[in-house]
Design an enzyme around this catalytic site. Structure first.
Site, mmCIF file in Angstrom:
data_model
loop_
_atom_site.group_PDB
_atom_site.id
_atom_site.type_symbol
_atom_site.label_atom_id
_atom_site.label_comp_id
_atom_site.label_asym_id
_atom_site.label_seq_id
_atom_site.Cartn_x
_atom_site.Cartn_y
_atom_site.Cartn_z
ATOM 1 C CG HIS A 108 -7.229 4.879 -8.198
ATOM 2 N ND1 HIS A 108 -8.520 4.625 -8.652
ATOM 3 C CD2 HIS A 108 -6.194 5.075 -9.270
ATOM 4 C CE1 HIS A 108 -8.421 4.431 -10.093
ATOM 5 N NE2 HIS A 108 -7.098 4.773 -10.563
ATOM 6 C CG ASP B 214 -1.827 1.186 1.045
ATOM 7 O OD1 ASP B 214 -1.571 2.280 1.292
ATOM 8 O OD2 ASP B 214 -3.330 0.758 1.158
ATOM 9 C CB ALA B 215 0.834 4.380 -1.807
ATOM 10 C CD GLU C 148 -3.550 7.426 -16.278
ATOM 11 O OE1 GLU C 148 -4.133 6.205 -16.112
ATOM 12 O OE2 GLU C 148 -2.890 7.812 -17.095
#
Length: 280
Positions: free
Chosen positions: A150, A128-129, A146
């Site tokens: 999100h 997860d970022a 992109e």
């Protein structure tokens, strides 16, 4: 919209987004998009590049701003099925680590790395970022194609990315941009697009700059290249239009919505940002 469009991910990211990634991957990995899930870039109206060539062109614009070179280590935030990471690693000799919240994406990316004999320079993992599994000062550069659209908590994600960058290193972001507020039918179309692609909201210029500043990143380039990517929306609608899911398919509504992409892409309020920020 997410990599040939790639989707990617505070707290934590929605598992539904991973499922959407998987569904897009099935189409993107076919002949229509050849594994890419992000928008394409055309130099002008006369540019006759194919969609695949245009998406690679966007990847190359990102690579140019990374100052990548052999021995340097780069991070791909929201790697999709790995095509941009592999392209940049092959062209520059850099080592790339890609992350995604789609297990299917990661499996396909690893397979691509093996097939292209780049597994020694490119690695992919589920992450997860907003909680990156890397030590501070690990990378000489990072990119997010992109992905920001999100992520609910963009400041947290950008702070995490900045933490993993070495001082002076760049972060390159490309993403759909909401240039100005929308009302009426346009606002409804934007809301439906966000729901279809599981985006909490589209990045806005001022808010994106604020998030970057809060993360301790200095913006050195901020360009709206929306007119160069706009024809992608029709191309995507055409590509997804070949998919004919059954009425009981859980993603039936998503595929039906893709017919609205050209109208979304034609909105003058919809732009596309190409930005470079740097950790001081």
């Amino acid at each position: 919209m997410t990599n040939d469009p790639s989707v990617h991910h505070a707290v934590p990211s929605s598992p539904g987004l991973g499922r959407l990634d998987d569904e897009q991957t099935e189409v993107a990995d076919g002949a229509a998009l050849d594994g890419n899930i992000h928008l394409g870039y055309w130099d002008s109206a006369a540019d006759d590049r194919s969609l695949n060539q245009a998406t690679d062109r966007l990847t190359d614009l990102v690579a140019e701003r990374l100052a990548a070179a052999p021995g340097r280590r780069l991070l791909d935030v929201g790697c999709g099925t790995g095509r941009p990471a592999l392209r940049i690693a092959r062209a520059t000799g850099a080592h790339v680590s890609g992350i995604s919240i789609s297990e299917q994406d990661i499996d396909l990316a690893r397979t691509r790395a093996d097939v292209t004999a780049l597994a020694d320079r490119v690695d992919f993992q589920y992450a997860d970022a907003c909680a990156l599994p890397f030590e501070a000062d690990s990378f000489d550069g990072a990119w997010a194609i992109e992905s920001m659209m999100h992520i609910p908590d963009r400041t947290t994600a950008l702070t995490e990315i900045a933490r993993t960058l070495r001082p002076g290193s760049p972060l390159v972001i490309t993403d759909v941009l909401l240039r100005s507020p929308v009302t009426g039918d346009a606002a409804d179309l934007v809301r439906r697009t966000c729901r279809a692609f599981q985006s909490p909201s589209l990045p806005e210029p001022a808010k994106l700059r604020t998030a970057l500043n809060s993360a301790g990143l200095e913006v050195v380039e901020f360009n709206d290249i929306g007119e160069h990517v706009r024809r992608t929306y029709q191309a995507f609608a055409d590509a997804f239009g070949d998919v004919a899911p059954s009425a009981d398919d859980p993603h039936h509504e998503f595929f039906n919505f893709t017919r609205s992409l050209p109208r979304f892409g034609a909105l003058p309020q919809i732009g596309y940002v190409l930005l470079v920020a740097r950790r001081p």
